[in-house]
Structure formats: C-alpha cells, structure tokens
Motif scaffolding. Structure first.
Motif, mmCIF file in Angstrom:
data_model
loop_
_atom_site.group_PDB
_atom_site.id
_atom_site.type_symbol
_atom_site.label_atom_id
_atom_site.label_comp_id
_atom_site.label_asym_id
_atom_site.label_seq_id
_atom_site.Cartn_x
_atom_site.Cartn_y
_atom_site.Cartn_z
ATOM 1 N N VAL A 19 -31.651 6.273 27.163
ATOM 2 C CA VAL A 19 -30.349 5.686 26.850
ATOM 3 C C VAL A 19 -29.920 4.738 27.966
ATOM 4 N N GLU B 241 -28.879 0.843 27.614
ATOM 5 C CA GLU B 241 -27.557 0.379 28.041
ATOM 6 C C GLU B 241 -27.634 -0.729 29.081
ATOM 7 N N PHE C 31 -34.364 11.767 27.400
ATOM 8 C CA PHE C 31 -33.487 11.053 26.475
ATOM 9 C C PHE C 31 -32.393 10.318 27.237
ATOM 10 N N ALA C 32 -31.792 10.965 28.241
ATOM 11 C CA ALA C 32 -30.746 10.327 29.041
ATOM 12 C C ALA C 32 -31.283 9.086 29.752
#
Length: 66
Positions: free
Chosen positions: A23, A27, A19-20
């Motif tokens: 993201v 970004e 998930f990180a």
C-alpha cells in the motif's frame, strides 16, 4: 504439495506487513497497479464472472458509489 499463491483455485494471502508495504508503494507512486476492468457495484455478478474466466491481466475493480 503446497499450492503457490498463483496456483489456480488458490487464494492469495500475504502477511499484514507485506500488504502495508505494498500500500505504501502505491501511495508514494512507486508502483502503479494494473486494472483489467472496472465494474459498478450493481454489476457485481458480471465482475465475478469476468474474474472466474481467469482471462484478465490485472485487477478487477468494483466501484462503490458514496
């Protein structure tokens, strides 16, 4: 038989590090999420109904006013 994350009736669960990374891609503009429809928080019931039809391609987004 184990359900895949995309099987009807299953939840999508990913490890925190995946998930990180996702993201981070968003970004940095490396990927752009597809938004099927956006609802105001006051329209939460309609958003859930739209989600449950499983006829959308992309994310159902709930806007929360600040």
């Amino acid at each position: 038989m184990k359900a895949s994350p995309c099987s009807p009736g299953s939840a999508t669960v990913v490890p925190p590090e995946v998930f990180a990374a996702l993201v981070g891609y968003v970004e940095r503009g490396e990927i752009t999420p597809v938004v099927a429809r956006t609802f105001r928080l006051e329209e939460l019931a309609a958003a859930q109904a739209a989600f449950m039809t499983r006829r959308h391609a992309g994310a159902i987004v709930i806007e929360i006013a600040t």
